[in-house]
Design a protein around this motif. Structure first.
Motif, PDB file in Angstrom:
ATOM      1  N   LYS A   4       0.834  -1.202   0.000  1.00 47.83           N
ATOM      2  CA  LYS A   4       0.000   0.000   0.000  1.00 47.83           C
ATOM      3  C   LYS A   4       0.872   1.257   0.000  1.00 47.83           C
ATOM      4  O   LYS A   4       0.589   2.222  -0.709  1.00 47.83           O
ATOM      5  N   LEU A   5       1.958   1.221   0.759  1.00 50.80           N
ATOM      6  CA  LEU A   5       2.900   2.338   0.805  1.00 50.80           C
ATOM      7  C   LEU A   5       3.504   2.601  -0.574  1.00 50.80           C
ATOM      8  O   LEU A   5       3.585   3.747  -1.024  1.00 50.80           O
ATOM      9  N   MET A   6       3.888   1.528  -1.266  1.00 48.29           N
ATOM     10  CA  MET A   6       4.458   1.681  -2.617  1.00 48.29           C
ATOM     11  C   MET A   6       3.468   2.346  -3.558  1.00 48.29           C
ATOM     12  O   MET A   6       3.815   3.268  -4.295  1.00 48.29           O
ATOM     13  N   PHE A   7       2.230   1.878  -3.546  1.00 52.35           N
ATOM     14  CA  PHE A   7       1.208   2.442  -4.427  1.00 52.35           C
ATOM     15  C   PHE A   7       0.968   3.920  -4.109  1.00 52.35           C
ATOM     16  O   PHE A   7       0.871   4.747  -5.018  1.00 52.35           O
ATOM     17  N   GLN A   8       0.884   4.245  -2.829  1.00 52.15           N
ATOM     18  CA  GLN A   8       0.644   5.636  -2.448  1.00 52.15           C
ATOM     19  C   GLN A   8       1.804   6.534  -2.861  1.00 52.15           C
ATOM     20  O   GLN A   8       1.592   7.660  -3.318  1.00 52.15           O
TER      21      GLN A   8
END
Length: 137
Positions: A4-8
């Motif tokens: 999720k961090l990567m996508f954000q």
């Protein structure tokens, strides 16, 4: 959480290097022997539909002539089986597609295309010994 961090971060315009540095600073490591993330790994993860809840299978043909599996021998899109909601979604669909748009804009930038090799397009140039496509460098 790392996915999720990567996508954000991509959605906010951060580079792969910044994403990798942030993952390390938060204690995340890859499954590789050295625990390091590579840009190609990050890109592959960001393009994987399973993170928005789509389970995909029947993607690869059998093995190549040397009995090795290779992801580059993918089946035609109409042969691939996709199951919407087949696994838990980590990122919402809107975020996933915004990231895909950003990734396509990154790869089509002029800085990544320094040279053009016309004979490499569409497999016009092949090895006379093994028959594999050749590419310029």
């Amino acid at each position: 959480r790392a996915v999720k961090l990567m996508f954000q971060m991509v959605d906010c315009g951060f580079s792969y290097k910044k994403i990798i540095d942030t993952l390390y600073s938060n204690g995340y490591r890859s499954r590789s022997a050295d625990g390091k993330f590579k840009k190609a790994t990050i890109k592959e993860m960001l393009e994987n539909e399973k993170y928005m809840g789509v389970y995909t299978y029947n993607k690869a043909n059998g093995k190549d002539s040397e009995r090795r599996r290779t992801k580059y021998m993918a089946k035609k899109p109409e042969e691939i089986i996709r199951v919407e909601g087949g696994c838990p979604a980590i990122v919402d669909e809107a975020l996933f597609w915004r990231v895909q748009e950003r990734l396509s804009n990154r790869s089509s930038s002029s800085r990544s295309k320094k040279y053009y090799y016309p004979l490499s397009d569409n497999g016009l140039m092949v090895c006379q010994y093994c028959g594999k496509k050749m590419s310029g460098n």
